[in-house]
Design a protein around this motif. Structure first.
Motif, PDB file in Angstrom:
ATOM      1  N   VAL A  61      -7.231  -0.231   7.200  1.00 38.22           N
ATOM      2  CA  VAL A  61      -5.965   0.591   6.503  1.00 38.22           C
ATOM      3  C   VAL A  61      -5.328  -0.361   5.595  1.00 38.22           C
ATOM      4  CG1 VAL A  61      -4.020   2.048   7.013  1.00 38.22           C
ATOM      5  CG2 VAL A  61      -5.686   1.762   8.814  1.00 38.22           C
ATOM      6  N   SER A  62      -5.269  -0.160   4.248  1.00 42.16           N
ATOM      7  CA  SER A  62      -4.317  -0.776   3.297  1.00 42.16           C
ATOM      8  C   SER A  62      -3.393  -0.089   2.851  1.00 42.16           C
ATOM      9  CB  SER A  62      -5.557  -1.623   2.134  1.00 42.16           C
ATOM     10  OG  SER A  62      -4.409  -1.874   1.212  1.00 42.16           O
ATOM     11  N   LYS A  63      -2.064  -0.182   3.018  1.00 43.14           N
ATOM     12  CA  LYS A  63      -1.004   0.353   2.769  1.00 43.14           C
ATOM     13  C   LYS A  63      -0.564  -0.236   1.460  1.00 43.14           C
ATOM     14  CE  LYS A  63       0.508   3.014   6.850  1.00 43.14           C
ATOM     15  NZ  LYS A  63      -0.131   4.228   6.547  1.00 43.14           N
ATOM     16  N   LYS A  64      -0.228   0.303   0.067  1.00 41.16           N
ATOM     17  CA  LYS A  64       0.483  -0.311  -0.891  1.00 41.16           C
ATOM     18  C   LYS A  64       1.899  -0.384  -1.124  1.00 41.16           C
ATOM     19  CE  LYS A  64      -3.567  -1.158  -3.065  1.00 41.16           C
ATOM     20  NZ  LYS A  64      -4.518  -1.497  -2.131  1.00 41.16           N
ATOM     21  N   ALA A  65       2.378  -1.368  -1.558  1.00 40.61           N
ATOM     22  CA  ALA A  65       3.911  -1.198  -1.690  1.00 40.61           C
ATOM     23  C   ALA A  65       4.374   0.112  -2.402  1.00 40.61           C
ATOM     24  CB  ALA A  65       4.503  -2.269  -2.614  1.00 40.61           C
ATOM     25  N   ASP A  66       3.667   0.772  -3.257  1.00 39.75           N
ATOM     26  CA  ASP A  66       4.111   1.968  -3.787  1.00 39.75           C
ATOM     27  C   ASP A  66       3.553   3.106  -3.116  1.00 39.75           C
ATOM     28  OD1 ASP A  66       1.431   2.260  -4.060  1.00 39.75           O
ATOM     29  OD2 ASP A  66       1.273   2.358  -6.247  1.00 39.75           O
ATOM     30  N   GLY A  67       3.306   3.171  -1.703  1.00 36.36           N
ATOM     31  CA  GLY A  67       3.050   4.071  -0.581  1.00 36.36           C
ATOM     32  C   GLY A  67       1.836   4.569  -0.510  1.00 36.36           C
ATOM     33  N   ARG A  68       0.956   4.154  -1.761  1.00 41.12           N
ATOM     34  CA  ARG A  68      -0.563   4.611  -1.565  1.00 41.12           C
ATOM     35  C   ARG A  68      -1.215   4.100  -0.504  1.00 41.12           C
ATOM     36  NH1 ARG A  68      -3.200   2.387  -6.025  1.00 41.12           N
ATOM     37  NH2 ARG A  68      -1.692   0.940  -6.095  1.00 41.12           N
ATOM     38  N   THR A  69      -2.381   4.801   0.049  1.00 40.21           N
ATOM     39  CA  THR A  69      -2.980   4.166   1.116  1.00 40.21           C
ATOM     40  C   THR A  69      -4.655   4.285   0.833  1.00 40.21           C
ATOM     41  OG1 THR A  69      -1.257   4.794   2.747  1.00 40.21           O
ATOM     42  CG2 THR A  69      -3.417   4.220   3.592  1.00 40.21           C
ATOM     43  N   GLU A  70      -5.137   3.211   0.976  1.00 41.31           N
ATOM     44  CA  GLU A  70      -6.794   3.125   0.993  1.00 41.31           C
ATOM     45  C   GLU A  70      -7.203   2.918   2.383  1.00 41.31           C
ATOM     46  OE1 GLU A  70      -8.192   0.673  -2.601  1.00 41.31           O
ATOM     47  OE2 GLU A  70      -6.721  -0.421  -1.290  1.00 41.31           O
ATOM     48  N   PHE A  71      -8.353   3.620   2.609  1.00 46.28           N
ATOM     49  CA  PHE A  71      -9.166   3.478   3.842  1.00 46.28           C
ATOM     50  C   PHE A  71     -10.344   2.757   3.760  1.00 46.28           C
ATOM     51  CE2 PHE A  71      -5.987   6.993   4.979  1.00 46.28           C
ATOM     52  CZ  PHE A  71      -5.538   6.328   6.008  1.00 46.28           C
ATOM     53  N   PHE A  72     -10.866   1.886   4.590  1.00 47.41           N
ATOM     54  CA  PHE A  72     -12.092   1.308   4.494  1.00 47.41           C
ATOM     55  C   PHE A  72     -12.849   1.446   5.878  1.00 47.41           C
ATOM     56  CE2 PHE A  72      -9.334  -1.053   1.733  1.00 47.41           C
ATOM     57  CZ  PHE A  72     -10.100  -1.295   0.804  1.00 47.41           C
ATOM     58  N   LEU A  73     -14.160   1.757   5.718  1.00 45.88           N
ATOM     59  CA  LEU A  73     -15.060   1.877   7.158  1.00 45.88           C
ATOM     60  C   LEU A  73     -16.097   0.734   7.075  1.00 45.88           C
ATOM     61  CD1 LEU A  73     -16.147   5.663   7.737  1.00 45.88           C
ATOM     62  CD2 LEU A  73     -14.599   4.292   9.025  1.00 45.88           C
TER      63      LEU A  73
END
Ligand code: F6R
Length: 619
Positions: A186-198
């Motif tokens: 789970v990567s949460k960016k400072a601007d609120g966007r989130t990326e998920f990696f599996l």
């Protein structure tokens, strides 16, 4: 066995997926494939027989756009390793794409049923049955994908980690696990966007985030672009995602200037073992502190038998552990092939301790063996390397190796890490049970502490193995002999050679040679003898005489300063002197190097030997 990668976020998914597949290639390399929902909204699948590089080549002219995707590297179980059987697999409508690691045991009956409902199949795999089943359930219940997966998996018997894309919903990624590992980054960016990696493990994730959720058995997860991560179990009960911080860095999973991971991992052993004993051996007061034992002192005090379950190389280290624990603690120890143990009706008594030894912590047979032992009421102890893997989670207590990720398919640093951990365990139990004199205990602890330096010496003084490895590349057979603690080293040396160079090799207790194998000895047969100047030295000298008088070529591992065996040998590797019980930690190093250089000289792919995979998550 098979690697899964997935991504959803605002970056282009393809490069992330391909990098991830390269990192997971050690789990299987029969075929590779990727699925993306393109910018045009197509659900594309590209796959190729062979390695990830073949997939990249075949994809060059394709539409590789898309910010969501899944990918797979395969170790074939059902269906030959060709392009059709490669993952991902489409559902019949081509609205779903799915990747899978594991084995669906009831796939035949599910397939027959789905065929009766009119569904047709393109491949021979159990995986295609899964994606078709999910599609069928989704239509039948007129529900969303997340719900359909929950319902469908209740019909499935077997092991799986899966990831699924749906063409009509490019904003969500669904995954599930039972028996095969799956990690969500789970990567949460400072601007609120989130990326998920599996990933099947954390190696495809670590360069993007250190925040992960280890999906638990029987859990199904959905991730979307709004940052939603929802997890339920197979009964659809919501589960709280437990965030963990990765203890892994990028350097640890790269080759660091070595031509192969295997060579890097062989050379890493002194430091890896320093990390393994750090905080556990106190050199000042010559003491061992293993919290896994201290927290369950009564269990170890009252235990009347230990059973160790393992497979392959881990089984060899378990055998060394047996010799050590029996000698130091005077407790009977049985070492079991997990694959045999799980299908017997073994006698397990209430005061037995069952130890699982596994680098990956995911080996299906070892996991099933301890589950059986748990059902029968045993206390379970895990000795594993991969943090957060299934075996440590299934056991009551345990000790991590902390030797860092092992990527080469042939185990090296995990083997020595397991041996040193089993030695520490033996000493910790001996302390609880007062089965050793204080003097002997402190002397064994003190000597164990010196082992990493002695390993370094062994590496530095056996560098020239590469120069004569060439002479053995044409051999068809090798024999490896050792006595006592070095018999398992003979087994391990033989396994290392055969798995990476494809030369047939057998390990034997040296005295057993006279009961059959000596018939094989002739001038073409190299015989590797582990002959330290310790314990049964005179007896092994006699065994060497017997081989020499039949014309065999002797490759010996001797103690520094020994001239007798050296004089009888055609080639000699030297190790520093140490206690009998610790010789395996040093003697195995030249044998690892020998197999490495023979294989490299033969042109074999040492990091990815044919037909093998690093993590055997299927039985
Ligand atoms: C050989 C090798 C295998 C593993 C075996 C068990 O070099 O690596 O024999 O030791 O597959 O794997 P783990 O230790 O992960 O349970």
């Amino acid at each position: 066995m098979c690697g899964i990668v997935g991504y959803i976020g605002d970056q282009q998914a393809y490069p992330i997926l391909i990098r991830g597949l390269h990192r997971l290639e050690y789990r299987g390399y029969d075929s590779a494939g990727v699925s993306l929902i393109s910018e045009k909204g197509d659900l594309n699948i590209y796959k190729a027989k062979g390695k990830v590089a073949a997939l990249e080549e075949s994809c060059k002219s394709q539409d590789l756009t898309g910010t969501i995707g899944i990918a797979h590297t395969r170790w074939a179980t059902h269906g030959e390793p060709n392009q059709v059987n490669a993952h991902p697999h489409y559902s019949e409508s081509r609205n779903l794409a799915l990747v899978h690691n594991g084995i669906i045991e009831n796939y035949k009956s599910l397939r027959t049923q789905l065929e009766e409902y009119g569904m047709t199949f393109a491949s021979e795999t159990d995986t295609e049955v899964l994606v078709q089943l999910i599609e069928y359930v989704k239509k039948d219940h007129n529900c969303d994908l997340f719900t359909a997966v929950q319902l469908a998996l209740n019909y499935v018997v077997g092991a799986y980690a899966i990831a699924i894309l749906e063409k009509d919903h490019p904003d969500q990624l669904v995954c599930a696990r039972k028996g095969s590992p799956l990690v969500i980054g789970v990567s949460k960016k400072a601007d609120g966007r989130t990326e998920f990696f599996l990933g099947s493990d954390a190696t495809p994730i670590v360069e993007y985030t250190n925040q992960v959720v280890y999906l638990q058995d029987g859990e199904i997860a959905i991730m979307d672009r709004t940052g939603r991560l929802e997890i339920v179990d197979l009964k659809s009960t919501p589960q709280t995602p437990k965030m963990a911080t990765l203890q892994l860095n990028l350097d640890q999973i790269e080759k660091g200037g070595f031509p192969h991971f295997m060579l890097k991992e062989i050379w890493e052993q002194p430091n890896a073992l320093r990390n393994c004993i750090r905080g556990r051996i106190n050199p000042a007061n010559k003491d061992i502190i293993l919290t896994g034992v201290l927290d369950h002192k009564e269990r170890f005090l009252n235990c009347r038998r230990i059973i160790i379950c393992a497979c392959g190389t881990s089984w060899h280290s378990a055998l060394i552990g047996k010799y050590f624990i029996e000698e130091a603690c005077q407790i009977p120890v049985e070492v079991e092939y997990a694959s045999e143990f799980r299908y017997r009706n073994p006698v397990i008594l209430p005061d037995d301790i069952v130890i699982a030894v596994s680098q990956s912590g995911e080996t299906a047979d070892t996991l099933a063996a301890i589950e059986l032992a748990k059902e029968k009421g045993a206390f379970l102890y895990g000795i594993c390397n991969v943090i957060g893997s299934s075996i440590p989670r299934a056991t009551d207590s345990g000790t991590y190796l902390h030797v860092g990720p092992e990527i080469g398919v042939a185990s090296t640093k995990a083997f020595t890490g397991q041996v040193i951990t089993l030695s520490m365990l033996g000493l910790a139990i001996a302390k609880v049970r007062k089965s050793l004199s204080d003097e002997m205990y402190h002397m064994l602890v003190e000597e164990l502490y010196k082992i990493p330096d002695k390993m370094q010496w062994t590496l530095e003084n056996n560098k020239d193995i590469d120069k004569f490895a060439e002479r053995f590349t044409y051999c068809k057979n090798f024999l490896y002999l050792g006595r006592g603690y070095n018999y398992p080293v003979a087994l391990e040396g033989a396994l290392k050679l055969k798995e990476i160079s494809y030369i047939h090799a057998e390990g034997y207790p040296a005295a057993e040679m006279k009961h059959g194998p000596i018939a094989l000895v002739d001038a073409e047969m190299p015989v590797v003898v582990i002959a330290p100047k310790r314990g049964m030295y005179d007896k092994i000298v006699s065994n060497i005489q017997e081989i020499k008088s039949r014309g065999g070529k002797i490759i010996s591992v001797v103690t520094e300063g020994d001239v007798t065996v050296k004089g009888m040998s055609d080639y000699t590797f030297t190790i520093p002197d140490t206690r009998d019980c610790y010789v395996p930690l040093l003697a195995v190093i030249p044998l690892q190097l020998l197999s490495y250089y023979v294989a490299v000289t033969k042109g074999c792919n040492v990091d990815q030997p044919r037909n093998l995979a690093k993590s055997v998550t299927v039985e």
